[in-house]
Motif scaffolding. Sequence first.
Motif, PDB file in Angstrom:
ATOM      1  N   VAL A 386       0.856  -1.189   0.000  1.00 39.69           N
ATOM      2  CA  VAL A 386       0.000   0.000   0.000  1.00 39.69           C
ATOM      3  C   VAL A 386       0.895   1.243   0.000  1.00 39.69           C
ATOM      4  O   VAL A 386       2.064   1.192   0.415  1.00 39.69           O
ATOM      5  CB  VAL A 386      -0.932   0.026   1.238  1.00 39.69           C
ATOM      6  CG1 VAL A 386      -1.906  -1.148   1.204  1.00 39.69           C
ATOM      7  CG2 VAL A 386      -0.110   0.006   2.523  1.00 39.69           C
ATOM      8  N   PRO A 387       0.353   2.379  -0.464  1.00 38.30           N
ATOM      9  CA  PRO A 387       1.148   3.619  -0.446  1.00 38.30           C
ATOM     10  C   PRO A 387       1.438   4.060   0.985  1.00 38.30           C
ATOM     11  O   PRO A 387       0.570   4.012   1.864  1.00 38.30           O
ATOM     12  CB  PRO A 387       0.242   4.628  -1.158  1.00 38.30           C
ATOM     13  CG  PRO A 387      -0.731   3.807  -1.933  1.00 38.30           C
ATOM     14  CD  PRO A 387      -0.943   2.562  -1.139  1.00 38.30           C
ATOM     15  N   VAL A 388       2.659   4.473   1.232  1.00 32.40           N
ATOM     16  CA  VAL A 388       3.066   5.061   2.515  1.00 32.40           C
ATOM     17  C   VAL A 388       3.768   6.371   2.169  1.00 32.40           C
ATOM     18  O   VAL A 388       4.961   6.409   1.866  1.00 32.40           O
ATOM     19  CB  VAL A 388       4.010   4.135   3.301  1.00 32.40           C
ATOM     20  CG1 VAL A 388       4.410   4.792   4.617  1.00 32.40           C
ATOM     21  CG2 VAL A 388       3.364   2.785   3.552  1.00 32.40           C
ATOM     22  N   GLY A 389       2.969   7.462   2.196  1.00 35.64           N
ATOM     23  CA  GLY A 389       3.528   8.730   1.725  1.00 35.64           C
ATOM     24  C   GLY A 389       3.863   8.605   0.250  1.00 35.64           C
ATOM     25  O   GLY A 389       3.041   8.202  -0.568  1.00 35.64           O
ATOM     26  N   GLY A 390       5.091   8.919  -0.090  1.00 35.66           N
ATOM     27  CA  GLY A 390       5.526   8.771  -1.481  1.00 35.66           C
ATOM     28  C   GLY A 390       6.162   7.428  -1.742  1.00 35.66           C
ATOM     29  O   GLY A 390       6.732   7.218  -2.824  1.00 35.66           O
ATOM     30  N   PHE A 391       6.095   6.525  -0.764  1.00 37.24           N
ATOM     31  CA  PHE A 391       6.730   5.211  -0.906  1.00 37.24           C
ATOM     32  C   PHE A 391       5.663   4.106  -0.836  1.00 37.24           C
ATOM     33  O   PHE A 391       4.468   4.358  -0.874  1.00 37.24           O
ATOM     34  CB  PHE A 391       7.783   5.028   0.186  1.00 37.24           C
ATOM     35  CG  PHE A 391       8.876   6.050   0.132  1.00 37.24           C
ATOM     36  CD1 PHE A 391       9.996   5.849  -0.664  1.00 37.24           C
ATOM     37  CD2 PHE A 391       8.779   7.227   0.870  1.00 37.24           C
ATOM     38  CE1 PHE A 391      11.001   6.802  -0.717  1.00 37.24           C
ATOM     39  CE2 PHE A 391       9.776   8.182   0.818  1.00 37.24           C
ATOM     40  CZ  PHE A 391      10.904   7.971   0.022  1.00 37.24           C
ATOM     41  N   THR A 392       6.146   2.880  -0.709  1.00 38.94           N
ATOM     42  CA  THR A 392       5.245   1.725  -0.630  1.00 38.94           C
ATOM     43  C   THR A 392       5.642   0.858   0.552  1.00 38.94           C
ATOM     44  O   THR A 392       6.835   0.610   0.774  1.00 38.94           O
ATOM     45  CB  THR A 392       5.309   0.879  -1.926  1.00 38.94           C
ATOM     46  OG1 THR A 392       5.006   1.718  -3.045  1.00 38.94           O
ATOM     47  CG2 THR A 392       4.312  -0.271  -1.886  1.00 38.94           C
TER      48      THR A 392
END
Length: 412
Positions: A386-392
């Motif tokens: 899932v997306p975590v900020g601009g990361f995954t």
Amino acid sequence: MSTVPPPAISVVGIGADGWHGIPENARRTLRAAEILIGGARQLELLPPAECPGERVTWPSPLRPAVPGLLAAHEGRSVAVLASGDPMFYGIGRTLCETVGADRLHVLPHPSSLSYACARLGWPLEAVETVSLVGRPLASLSASLHDGRRLLVLSADGSTPAEVAALLRDKGFGGTRMRVLEQLGSERERIVGATADTWPDGRSDALNVIALDCARSPGAPRLGAGPGLPDEAYEHDGQLTKRYVRATTLAALAPAPGELLWDVGGGSGSIGIEWMRTDRSCRAVAVEKSPERAARIERNATALGVPGLRVVTGPAPEALAGLPAPDAVFIGGGLTAPGLLDACWDALPTGGRLVANTVTLESEALLADRYRRYGGELIRLSVAQAVPVGGFTGWRQAMPVTQWSVTKSGVGA
């Protein structure tokens, strides 16, 4: 002391070409019969001068009337007329179940499907057959796969238009349909179009539908194996999720003809996918919530297994009187007093039981049964990216504890 065996019942296949298409050995049988039993249309195809026997039309409903009708003519020579091959979706099966195969003398005619494949150039062994004679239209849905060839036995002249509407609804509007009417007779004809362009009018009552299945772009793809997308189900969150469901079905190991109890049915996903593995598989979903029970029925119809039986009520009380299962899945209600024992006791030797849980209390029950009966106790963990900020990153679902076991005759 010897007894004279009762005379055999002749079962003669007849096609749309009527008397002219019946081979001479079958004609001799019909000429000699004292009693001729069949549908009104079939009996009309026999010339009275050639077949002077007493004519008896099948009543409706047919199946319950068969034993009494045959008993009423015991001791007389009886010939039963059947459309095409009597042993292919025909009266032959009912007669075998009623009097036994040793009492029957079957003289088959080419089936409508043999004629259809001959006209289409399709190898019969590579085609799946779906009968809609006395069966729900929704049962066709489970057989729809892109690129598949299907032959559908129509109930009557309205079936082709109903099939076209179903195909459009399921995202198969581009499917090429051909309706083959009066196969083998002088009035034989083939009508073709796509499901999207099929007219709403009636076809000839005697027809077979040939489908070259084509899934429309963007339509949901539902595979033949377990683990359908969660989006394929209507649910309120009470759903065995896709990857756990696939593992559960693998542990249940459905085989043709077997019966599953799906206890704590929720959305019905386990029972539905059990039945989708083979047309002869059966399932009973037991669900205490009337709202969820109604949802199970809708899901079963939408996914092509309208024959799923739904029992509304709490388990284990609702299990009383159900036919013995070959396998049991418990997806909810494990802590209900007596539920695990009732399911275990209902299983025959060799039967399988699979139970899933996410709570510590139910897990303790499964650990206790694992110590007593063996089997396999595993924990399933699934995480999704899932997306975590601009990361995954990974989002972990609640782990599922699963106990699966095959009942042996020792210590059962």
